[in-house]
Each structure stands twice: as C-alpha cells, then as structure tokens.
Design a protein around this motif. Structure first.
Motif, short mmCIF file in Angstrom:
data_model
loop_
_atom_site.label_atom_id
_atom_site.label_comp_id
_atom_site.label_asym_id
_atom_site.label_seq_id
_atom_site.Cartn_x
_atom_site.Cartn_y
_atom_site.Cartn_z
N CYS B 410 0.84 -1.20 0.00
CA CYS B 410 0.00 0.00 0.00
C CYS B 410 0.87 1.24 0.00
CB CYS B 410 -0.94 0.02 1.19
SG CYS B 410 -1.82 1.57 1.33
N LEU B 411 1.94 1.23 0.80
CA LEU B 411 2.86 2.38 0.77
C LEU B 411 4.30 1.96 0.59
CD1 LEU B 411 3.36 4.18 4.22
CD2 LEU B 411 3.07 1.74 3.92
N ASN B 429 -5.66 2.38 -1.49
CA ASN B 429 -6.41 3.63 -1.60
C ASN B 429 -5.68 4.78 -2.30
OD1 ASN B 429 -4.54 4.37 0.51
ND2 ASN B 429 -5.87 3.19 1.87
S1 SF4 Z 1 -3.44 3.40 3.98
FE1 SF4 Z 1 -1.97 3.61 5.60
S2 SF4 Z 1 -2.77 2.34 7.29
FE2 SF4 Z 1 -3.85 1.76 5.45
S3 SF4 Z 1 -2.75 0.01 4.69
FE3 SF4 Z 1 -1.98 1.79 3.62
S4 SF4 Z 1 -0.26 2.45 4.82
FE4 SF4 Z 1 -1.40 1.05 6.10
#
Ligand code: SF4
Lengths: 197, 466
Positions: B410-411, B429
């Motif tokens: 995700c990151l 997201n």
């Molecule tokens: S948006 Fe932030 S909290 Fe959610 S999975 Fe990605 S890095 Fe982790």
C-alpha cells in the motif's frame, strides 16, 4: 516549549506550479523510517529532484539556482494525501517558512501551523499571476506580514489579505505551543472526564 | 432543541472547551498509534518530562514498516527494525498496550481496532494516519492527525481542532452485479475530485450504504480522505450492532443492552442541516478503475480516459503529467491493457470479505503467468480466519500465496515494492506517483477487479466471470 516567532518575512520565492501535490511527493514513504524530526529536508521532493540513478534533475525547480528563498509558491490543493507530519518537517528543514497556494489539504494545514510553517491562501487568479511573475523575474520579492495578515509583492504590490485562525496566529507570533496550552488546562480536562462518568 | 446531525452530536459532546475565535479542545476516547508517526511524539514527552495521561485509551500496533514474510525472523531492513523496536520500547516505558510483530492481534491499525471491539459507535477516535476515517463506519467521529497532535493526545487525551463543516452524501438504490463498495467510493471521489470535500466531515446516507456489511462500510469510510474530507461516518444500525455482538470483548459486556440503547439514538435528526448535500444513483455505478495519479482520476472499467478537451484548462498540465507518468494517452481504453502486479490488501480491502471475494473469483482458475501477486491480509485474525475457511487452499490451487499481515505494498515502506514502470492493479487507496515504489504505476480497483486481472494478466471487467 517555545518555537521560533513569526512576524514579518521578506523573501524571494520558489515556484512549483503543479496541482494536487501530495505528501507522497513531498516526502516519499521510504524516507519515513527515521525516529527524529531532523534531516528530512535532504529528501524533500526526492523523486522529482533526483533521477532513478541518483543524479540531480536539472530541470526541477529546487535544482535551479535561479530560484531561492523561504517562500514556496505551489499550485492548488497542496499537501493532500497522507497525514505524515514528515512532509512539513521536510519543507521546514529545507528552509521554507511559508507556503503559498490557493488551496491546502486540511491535515497538512494543521500540521504546518503546528510546526511554525505558515500556509498562506490566496485566490486562484492571484496565484496564477504570482507564478507568472516569479517565472518572469526570479528575483521578485514578496512580503508576508502575519500581524496584518497581508501578503504583497514588493516593492509596491497591492497587499492582499489572508485568513488565519486568531488562536493559531497568536501561537505563531508568540512562538507558543498547543501542548503547553493543553497541559495548562488539565484540571478542566479531568472535570470533563468526571462529568461523563 | 435545534436539529442536529450525527456528527454534531458526537463532536459537541466531546468538546471540553471552545477557544474564542479558535479551535475546540476535543476529548479523544480512543487513540491508535503505529511505528512511523509516533517516535517523535514520545521523544517530545521525554523532553517535557511528562507521562502518558491515559495510557489505557491508546493502543499500538506495528504495521507500516513490517515484512509480510518470515515475520518470526528479525526484520532485515535496519531502519525499519529500529523503528519497530522503538515502538516496543516506547509502549513498554509509557504503559501502552502493544500488538507487536507475531502477536495474535497484530495487523493494520484500522483493521485491528474494529475487529477487536476498540472502535465503538459515538466515540472520538484519532490516529497518526489519514485513513483513521475507516472507523467512521461504526458511527464514530474518527480522523487522522499529525505527529504533533499524537503528542497532544498522549499528553492530555485532547487535541485542538476547528470543527469541520458538514456534508451528506446520499446514495440510493441497489448495486449492479460485480459492483462493490470500493466501486461506490471510487465513483464518488471521481465525481467530487480529490479536493472536493476538503474542510468537510461527511455522513454517508441512503439505502445503498444501509444494505452494506460492516466491511463494506469500512471500505467506503476509509477513502473519505481521498476526496479531502476530514472523515466520514455512517449512522450505526442493526448491522453495526450484530457485528459488534460477534466480538468477544463486546458480547461479554454486562452493560451491552444499555450500550445498544444509547447507540440506537445516534442518528441525524430529521431536518438537520448540512453545509452541502449531494446525491447519487447506485444503478449508475459500474466497476471502477483509476487511470491517473490521484484517486479522483477514476472511471468505469470499460470507459476511455478523458480527452484533453474534456479537462478544465487550469488542470490540463497536471492531467498530462499524470498520464505521462502512467504511460497512458488521453482517450485511451484501458480494458485489455497488460498488468504486471496485483495487490490485494490494505486497510481499504484487506478484510475477510475481500479475501472471500477474490478467492471466489479465482477458484478453479489459474493465475496468469505474467502476474506477480501480493495477497496480504489486513491482520493476523483475518489471516487466521482465511485459513480456517480454506481460502488459502483455494488461492494456492490457483497459483497464489497468502502472505502475513501488514500495510505492505500500500505504501511500500517494506520490501513489497512494485518496480519502476510496472503496472499494478491494487485494492489499496492511493495511486500517487511512487506510492507503491519509485516509478510504480498503480491502478486502484476492487478485489473483484484485482482478481479478474490476476487470472487474465490484463485489465478486465470482473463481471465477465460472475
Ligand atoms: S493506507 Fe496507511 S494504514 Fe492503510 S494500509 Fe496503507 S499504509 Fe497502512
């Protein structure tokens, strides 16, 4: 703990005429592993400043010696995305004290104000003209007078008013800190807790 | 008394004091912390020589930086290891409950909080992470904060916060086949743009959300921040209470009937006013995919990328820069475009229902040979449940592997990075430049669309398989 006070700043500007600059661009996630607040400036806009092999991108504005100053002028919706305060630490660590844009993301604006970085919101049209002006003459000086809440192009540009919450303005001008304030009302917080039980 | 919105009711009841011409002092019921945005806050406490004010109201987990394989071995990356060790040390020193690596409750902070019953209707919740809005699915006022604010909450259980404006987004009607909660929120963001709800706290209302499960509601609320909103919430109802009753920490509470009685009152009064209100028709929503470098740049999967002429001239430079990064051209159709990676996971779509949906679609089929897949459960509990339900076996038979929980790709703070120039269909997201690794090209979509890409190796309308 007191912070550096902000009253009046006169400076040249660094233009960044892009919209929706998000905090992943300001400081990419792979540089978030530090456990202190210092040193993030080195990696500010890292992936725009350096190419894949680690050489400087000469056409990126921070690598262009024509532009300098403590004021960053950026396109609309600056600082969207992640809540990472590291983005603000990178900007201040690099040496900026003001960011001018027509629109800021909420968390970024809060984070800025909590770190003595002043976000100045100007109308869209004004921002466009300002960016054009800096491009035409990189030695353009601007003046930010926090007390009067005025932003102007020196020497004789018509000052334009900007908004800032009165409490936050006082904090910046006096170099005060929110935590000091909250700690000073601890009794009130405890009363609140008791009233809920 | 004047008519109030749900948001007003929760916010106002948590105001300790209002500063004249300034922010409110807002009391925080629950505080979540993780390894990346907390170290500097603890350093601040030490500098001031103070303790954590209400340690029992804070909960810590390690998620952002951790590997998703071999979690029982020491973390290889030195900086990541130090950050995780620092969190263990800080939480031990300040008396905070910590779900570290290998703890059965470890996982992504926004998956762990709700599944363990820490997230309750009517409460205020913050975390140094912008996707804290996820918890709004339970009818809580939940939002992300910066590290200075983490320090405020640790030291006083309060933050200084101006009250946001209020927006209501109504979606009514039934969703079509293959259209999921993720598509609904990607559609809303594409309509509002990435800054369209800045300054607002959103309430999602209407029959479409009412019909959603808690997992689906969390997916929706999770992405509120992607249109700039401070947070998003949904009024609690039977679905919420039934979900909460399945959680041991809640079902065992002697005061549960009273609690539910209180929670039932948490709704917006008829006639209460919002600063802005918009409505959408669910039947118009199709499976979505993003084509650009912010989550607002989304379209129906079988649509074409807009032409420059369709774009506001003020934003056309950013639009073209974004397409250039993605290697797309205006007017291009994306369906059929080759994909290299598929990422199923994150706090948006790393819950059990997401794994069920993915597994159901790939069941009896095979992973495409050009695809590298990262399937990362949101928490240890999700991983455990997936194994108990035999999803791991279905996935393995189709050529996939279930990894260990974390934020992962995700990151891309850990080693789960997408290489430069490669295309990834991701259920997370954010599709920002470099979000999944320097030069990575992210296409946000639902778990079903991710599954369809994983078996065809291309951007594919998932409805073909349903
Ligand atoms: S948006 Fe932030 S909290 Fe959610 S999975 Fe990605 S890095 Fe982790």
């Amino acid at each position: 703990m007191s912070k550096k006070k902000f009253e009046i700043l006169e400076s040249r500007c660094v233009p960044l005429p892009l919209e929706n600059v998000d905090t992943d661009q300001i400081i990419p996630a792979r540089f978030l592993s530090a456990t202190t607040r210092e040193g993030f400036g080195e990696n500010l806009f890292r992936d725009w400043r350096y190419d894949k092999t680690g050489n400087k991108n000469t056409d990126f504005v921070l690598n262009n010696p024509t532009y300098s100053g403590e004021v960053l002028v950026a396109g609309k919706n600056f600082g969207s995305g992640s809540s990472r305060e590291h983005a603000v630490w990178a900007i201040t660590d690099y040496g900026f004290r003001v960011v001018v844009s027509s629109f800021f993301a909420d968390i970024f604006r809060n984070n800025s104000l909590n770190n003595g970085l002043l976000p100045v919101i100007v109308p869209e049209k004004y921002l466009k003209n300002l960016l054009a002006l800096i491009k035409k003459d990189p030695s353009t000086m601007v003046k930010i007078d926090l007390g009067k809440q005025e932003f102007s192009v020196m020497p004789d540009g018509e000052p334009i008013k900007f908004e800032i919450n009165a409490y936050k303005k006082e904090c910046l001008m006096k170099g005060l800190d929110d935590i000091d304030y909250l700690l000073s009302i601890k009794d009130v917080i405890i009363d609140y807790e008791n009233s809920r039980n | 008394m004047s008519k109030q919105t749900l948001f007003d009711k929760i916010w106002d009841s948590h105001v300790v004091r209002s500063i004249e011409e300034g922010p409110d002092v807002l009391y925080i019921d629950r505080h979540f912390i993780h390894e990346v945005t907390s170290p500097q806050a603890f350093a601040g406490l030490r500098k001031r020589g103070i303790k954590v004010f209400r340690p029992e109201q804070t909960l810590a987990t390690a998620d952002h930086n951790i590997p998703t394989k071999d979690q029982d071995k020491p973390i290889k990356d030195e900086k990541s290891r130090i950050q995780v060790e620092q969190l263990a040390k800080n939480t031990a020193e300040f008396g905070i409950n910590y779900f570290g690596l290998n703890h059965p409750n470890n996982g992504i902070v926004h998956v762990v909080g709700p599944e363990l019953g820490y997230t309750l209707p009517g409460s205020t919740i913050v975390c140094g992470d912008s996707h804290t809005s996820t918890h709004g699915a339970f009818g809580a006022v939940a939002f992300g904060i910066g590290t200075s604010e983490v320090e405020m909450v640790l030291s006083t259980q309060c933050i200084l916060q101006p009250k946001p404006k209020k927006m209501r987004i109504n979606v009514n009607g039934a969703l079509g086949k293959g259209v999921t909660a993720k598509d609904v929120i990607l559609y809303i963001i594409s309509q509002l743009s990435t800054g369209g709800a800045t300054g607002y706290f959103v309430e999602y209302a209407g029959t479409t959300f009412k019909a959603m499960s808690m997992e689906e509601r969390m997916t929706v609320c999770n992405m509120s921040i992607e249109m700039g909103a401070r947070g998003g919430l949904i009024a609690p109802d039977e679905t919420t209470f039934e979900y909460l009753k399945t959680i041991p920490a809640i079902s065992g509470r002697a005061d549960l009937p009273q609690l539910i009685g209180k929670w039932e009152k948490l709704k917006t009064d008829d006639g209460a006013e919002f600063d802005r209100e918009i409505s959408f028709d669910a039947s118009k929503i199709k499976p979505m995919i993003t084509y650009g470098t912010n989550p607002g740049m989304g379209m129906a999967i079988n649509d074409t990328i807009p032409e420059v002429d369709d774009i506001n001239p003020d934003t056309s430079a950013s639009f073209l820069k974004s397409l250039d990064y993605m290697g797309f051209t205006p007017g291009e159709k994306l369906e059929g475009h080759t994909v290299d990676y598929v990422f199923l996971g994150s706090c948006t779509n790393g819950r059990i229902e997401d794994f069920r949906a993915f597994a159901k679609l790939v069941k009896g089929r095979k992973k495409a040979s050009n695809i590298t897949a990262l399937l990362v459960p949101g928490s240890k509990l999700v991983e455990k449940q997936a194994r108990e339900e035999g999803l791991d076996k279905i996935l393995e038979a189709a050529g996939f592997e279930l990894r260990q929980p974390g934020c992962s790709s995700c990151l891309a703070m850990n080693e789960d990075k997408i290489p430069a120039g490669k295309y990834a269909v991701a259920t997370s997201n954010r599709n920002f430049e470099g979000r999944q690794g320097p030069g990575a090209r992210t296409l946000l979509a639902s778990p079903l669309t991710a599954a369809a890409a994983a078996i065809t190796g291309k951007i594919t309308d998932p409805r073909k398989f349903l």
